[in-house]
Enzyme design. Structure first.
Site, PDB file in Angstrom:
ATOM      1  N   TYR A 142       0.727  -1.117  -0.064  1.00  0.00           N
ATOM      2  CA  TYR A 142       0.053  -0.155  -0.068  1.00  0.00           C
ATOM      3  C   TYR A 142       0.753   1.140   0.074  1.00  0.00           C
ATOM      4  O   TYR A 142       0.296   2.380  -0.397  1.00  0.00           O
ATOM      5  CB  TYR A 142      -0.821  -0.011   1.347  1.00  0.00           C
ATOM      6  CG  TYR A 142      -2.416  -0.772   1.010  1.00  0.00           C
ATOM      7  CD1 TYR A 142      -2.476  -2.002   0.924  1.00  0.00           C
ATOM      8  CD2 TYR A 142      -3.190   0.064   1.406  1.00  0.00           C
ATOM      9  CE1 TYR A 142      -3.360  -2.801   0.889  1.00  0.00           C
ATOM     10  CE2 TYR A 142      -4.533  -0.775   1.371  1.00  0.00           C
ATOM     11  CZ  TYR A 142      -4.703  -2.227   0.901  1.00  0.00           C
ATOM     12  OH  TYR A 142      -5.826  -2.632   0.955  1.00  0.00           O
ATOM     13  N   LYS A 191       3.185 -15.447   2.555  1.00  0.00           N
ATOM     14  CA  LYS A 191       3.434 -16.148   1.109  1.00  0.00           C
ATOM     15  C   LYS A 191       4.965 -16.444   0.991  1.00  0.00           C
ATOM     16  O   LYS A 191       5.736 -15.886   0.048  1.00  0.00           O
ATOM     17  CB  LYS A 191       2.689 -15.255   0.142  1.00  0.00           C
ATOM     18  CG  LYS A 191       2.819 -15.909  -1.317  1.00  0.00           C
ATOM     19  CD  LYS A 191       1.729 -17.168  -1.280  1.00  0.00           C
ATOM     20  CE  LYS A 191       1.928 -17.961  -2.639  1.00  0.00           C
ATOM     21  NZ  LYS A 191       0.960 -19.056  -2.732  1.00  0.00           N
ATOM     22  N   ASP A 247      -6.098  -7.188   4.416  1.00  0.00           N
ATOM     23  CA  ASP A 247      -7.424  -6.414   3.711  1.00  0.00           C
ATOM     24  C   ASP A 247      -8.348  -7.506   3.025  1.00  0.00           C
ATOM     25  O   ASP A 247      -9.437  -7.583   3.429  1.00  0.00           O
ATOM     26  CB  ASP A 247      -6.723  -5.534   2.623  1.00  0.00           C
ATOM     27  CG  ASP A 247      -8.145  -4.833   2.021  1.00  0.00           C
ATOM     28  OD1 ASP A 247      -8.939  -4.229   2.588  1.00  0.00           O
ATOM     29  OD2 ASP A 247      -7.856  -4.779   0.977  1.00  0.00           O
ATOM     30  N   ASP A 251     -12.063  -9.188   4.813  1.00  0.00           N
ATOM     31  CA  ASP A 251     -13.442  -9.188   4.075  1.00  0.00           C
ATOM     32  C   ASP A 251     -13.949 -10.517   4.011  1.00  0.00           C
ATOM     33  O   ASP A 251     -15.296 -10.596   4.531  1.00  0.00           O
ATOM     34  CB  ASP A 251     -13.204  -8.605   2.695  1.00  0.00           C
ATOM     35  CG  ASP A 251     -13.642  -7.245   2.366  1.00  0.00           C
ATOM     36  OD1 ASP A 251     -13.249  -6.575   3.416  1.00  0.00           O
ATOM     37  OD2 ASP A 251     -14.272  -6.836   1.734  1.00  0.00           O
TER      38      ASP A 251
HETATM   39  C1  IPM Z   1     -10.180  -1.318   4.185  1.00  0.00           C
HETATM   40  C2  IPM Z   1     -10.508  -0.678   2.844  1.00  0.00           C
HETATM   41  C3  IPM Z   1      -9.311   0.153   2.498  1.00  0.00           C
HETATM   42  C4  IPM Z   1      -8.311  -0.688   2.594  1.00  0.00           C
HETATM   43  C5  IPM Z   1      -9.621   1.065   1.150  1.00  0.00           C
HETATM   44  C6  IPM Z   1     -10.778   1.596   1.167  1.00  0.00           C
HETATM   45  C7  IPM Z   1      -8.302   1.971   0.935  1.00  0.00           C
HETATM   46  O1  IPM Z   1     -10.716  -1.691   2.128  1.00  0.00           O
HETATM   47  O2  IPM Z   1     -10.154  -0.504   5.307  1.00  0.00           O
HETATM   48  O3  IPM Z   1     -10.263  -2.602   4.351  1.00  0.00           O
HETATM   49  O4  IPM Z   1      -7.863  -1.391   1.562  1.00  0.00           O
HETATM   50  O5  IPM Z   1      -7.468  -0.634   3.413  1.00  0.00           O
HETATM   51 MG    MG Z   2     -10.822  -3.687   2.882  1.00  0.00          MG
END
Ligand code: IPM
Ligand code: MG
Length: 364
Positions: A142, A191, A247, A251
């Site tokens: 990032y 990884k 990240d 999710d």
């Molecule tokens: C999260 C989001 C962010 C990230 C985006 C909006 C930049 O997906 O907080 O998980 O990737 O960190």
């Molecule tokens: Mg995210």
């Protein structure tokens, strides 16, 4: 207690969900005799529209001058064609880096009332889902160099994934310390069969391990981890991983608990000042329809009270109120069950849900 909270409502559903979290915070404040002073901060698409910058320096300074920051969500279709450096998301990344909040804690816990909302089979859910993803937040791909150049006839894009030993060590320690306060199982996810950065990650984690004899450290490749999260989530207590893996996995982990709309997060660095935000996005498709789930943001506010302000009773009070409202069958659209079970539930809009939770707060 008096605390100053920087409030970033952001884009899409952000203003709606943050409004409900503030309503709950206000109710807690009056119940326990605290004063929370809110200061609005523009970030994301709204800041691009107003100031031409997703996080103007003055806005970052407001956050650094507060005791903590509460954030809804940023981004949306409207700003998709802005150049990378000026995207709403860049404001968020600059805020995280500017605040130095390297440790992002994302709990994946199933609420018993919502077990049927999990897409996993009941036999898997019954074994329990209660783990935390500790995600490194201000390093890795990032924050490495990003560029698009031309290589001969075609374009070529580069994103650099870089980690120093000390960056790995500080997040590794948070992983061990988090596991120590829970069931003592730390799973380091990387990884290392392909990436140098992952091999260094693994080496540092194992160097730290002897300092935490009460914690069992295991290693898992990220692709396998993605599979294990749906196959046998009960095996996990604490996962520690780098920025992008965290990240993606967070999710996935949120989905198996029923809805991403339920999951809060805390981001902390050196001091007690933290950044608190739900892990979901700005959902522009439902913005302004009063159907968003404010619970992820309300629970983020609870985390703020617990981790930054050292107010565990007040945090419990919010979490208990959420539970009580779910017990009564209230559900936002995202967690509304289908079939027979729907008849035992009542649909609530975003603002109704916030009002119900505020109304159920009881001093413990
Ligand atoms: C999260 C989001 C962010 C990230 C985006 C909006 C930049 O997906 O907080 O998980 O990737 O960190
Ligand atoms: Mg995210």
């Amino acid at each position: 207690m008096e605390k100053k909270i920087a409030v970033i409502r952001g884009d899409g559903i952000g203003p709606e969900i943050v409004g409900e979290a503030l309503r709950v915070l206000d109710a807690v404040a009056s119940l326990y005799g605290h004063t929370f002073i809110y200061e609005d901060v523009d970030m994301g698409g709204i800041a691009i529209d107003k100031w031409g910058d997703p996080l103007p320096e003055a806005m970052l300074q407001k956050c650094l001058g507060a005791d903590s920051v509460l954030l809804g969500a940023v981004g949306g279709e409207k700003w998709n064609s802005v150049p990378g450096e000026k995207r709403p998301e860049k404001g968020l990344l600059r805020l995280r880096a500017g605040m130095g909040v390297y440790s992002n804690n994302r709990p994946a816990r199933i609420w018993p009332q919502l077990a049927s909302a999990s897409p996993l089979r009941a036999s898997i859910v019954e074994k329990g889902i209660d783990f935390i993803i500790v995600r490194e937040l201000i390093g890795g791909i990032y924050f490495g160099e990003h560029k698009t150049e031309t290589a001969g006839e075609e374009a070529c894009a580069v994103d650099v994934l870089r980690y120093t030993e000390s960056e790995i060590e500080r997040i590794g320690r948070i992983g061990f310390e988090t596991a120590r306060k829970r069931r003592g199982q730390l799973c380091s996810v990387e990884k290392s069969n392909v990436l140098d950065s992952s091999r260094l990650w693994k080496k540092v984690l194992h160097r730290l391990a002897p300092e935490y004899p009460d914690v069992t450290l295991t290693d898992m490749l990220v692709d396998n981890c993605a599979m294990q999260i749906v196959k046998n989530p009960a095996q996990f207590d604490v996962i520690v991983t780098e920025n992008m893996f965290g990240d993606i996995l967070s999710d996935e982990a949120s989905m198996i608990t029923g809805s991403i709309g339920m999951i809060p997060s805390s981001s902390l660095g050196k001091g007690s000042r933290g950044l608190y935000e739900p892990i979901h996005g700005s959902a522009p498709d439902i913005a302004g329809t009063d159907t968003a789930n404010p619970i992820g943001t309300i629970l983020s506010a609870a985390m703020m009270l617990r981790y930054s302000f050292d107010l565990p009773a007040e945090a419990d009070c919010i979490e208990n109120a959420v539970s009580a409202v779910l017990d009564e069958g209230w559900r936002t659209t995202d967690i509304m069950p289908g079939g027979d079970e729907a008849s035992r539930c009542k649909k609530a809009g975003c603002s109704q849900m916030g009002g119900l939770i505020a109304g159920h707060l009881k001093k413990g």
